[in-house]
Structure formats: structure tokens, C-alpha cells
Write a protein that holds these residues in place. Sequence first.
Motif: not given
Length: 217
Positions: A2-3, A6, A127-128, A130-132, A134-135, A145, A149
Motif C-alpha cells: 500500500t501507499l 511505501e 508516491l501516488l 510515481d505509481r501512476a 510506472r503503471h 487505485e 487504497e
Amino acid sequence: MTLHDELLEQLGEPGVEQVAGMLGTGPAQARDVVQAVSGIIVGGLARNAQHPDGAEALRGALEDHVDADPFNGDVASLTRDGHGILGHVLGGQGTEQAAAGLARLAGIDTGVVMKLLPLIAPMVMFLLADRAARHDMDARDVARELERERAAVPGGLGEALDGLLSNIFGSAVPGWPYVGRELATDMSYGAYGELEPGPSREPEQGHPTPGRSNSDW
């Protein structure tokens, strides 16, 4: 992961100890408070992203945070950025309500929560973002997402945060007409005590209305 997981990983033990020093608690309770603070921010983002225009505005804003590593930034700029984020996510009065409710949950002073909220907000956004990136998430993916969370927050705390958010956003969640619910001071999520319904508040002048598109992110 989870965020929140992280976030704790990025903070590391030194970061958790710094938070504990700020709060006047031990590291274990500091972790619980960080979870509650990150949870209220994630929940606010999820509420905003329920609206398509709000989700689009948020997805655009994430582009500005993907390279801005807050874990190595100075406190002054982090706090300034954090206040801007909180103004969009919760509104000025909403941020104050969140701080008061979180302080009540943890049995700590509201003032220190008001200092912690703007420090954690840019970290969650980073962090959100970065995840967005990367995916390759679009606005709808980000909204989904955030809902995942929000649902991942442990039961007792998750329900308490939903109660706080319902009061801040002024929209009912079944079974949660309260400002929040008080948790035992050891953050064990037991021994609930219901609070009286909080006053309904109008949005402040100059602050975005929570749950609507915030196009000036």
C-alpha cells in the motif's frame, strides 16, 4: 504494497523517530499516527477522484509531483507544498477538522497533527504520482487505485476516517453521521466512543470545495 507501506519504507527508522519526537510518542504510536494521517489524505483524494473532473485534475497534478522527491526536501518547502495540497484535497476548514479528529483518535495535541499533515501530504502525492507513472494510469485508473487504497486501511481506523471524511465533505456515508469515533490512546482500535455530530460548515472563501474539480492544482 500500500501507499502507507511505501511511505513507512521511505521514511525508514530515522524518519519514524523524527515523527515520534515531533509527536512526543514512541515509534510504534508514531507509525500508527502516520497511518491515520496518510489515510485521511488518501481518503480525501479518493473522494475528489469520485468526480470525473476531479479525477482529471488530480491526474494532471500528479505530473508536477512525479520528480519532486519530498523525502529529501527541506521542511519549509515541504510544508508550503503540503498546505497547497491539503487546501485542494480537504479545504482549509476541512484540514482543521481532520487535524482535530486525528488528534482525538490518537490522544495527542491538535497542533502537532497540523504540523504533520502538510509534511505527509507531498509524500503521499509523490508516491501516488510515481505509481501512476510506472503503471501508465489514466484518471480513471488513479480513481480506482485510490479506492483500493482507501479500502485497505484496517477496519477500525478505516471506519473512523470515513466518519471524519463524511463530516468534512458533507456527504453521508451509511452508518457514519459523526465527526469521527474516538480510539483508545494506544491506537488499538478498540473501546470506541461515539462523538456528537459536528457542525455543518460552508466552504471558506478562496478555498476549493472538497469533492469537486480543483482545476488550479
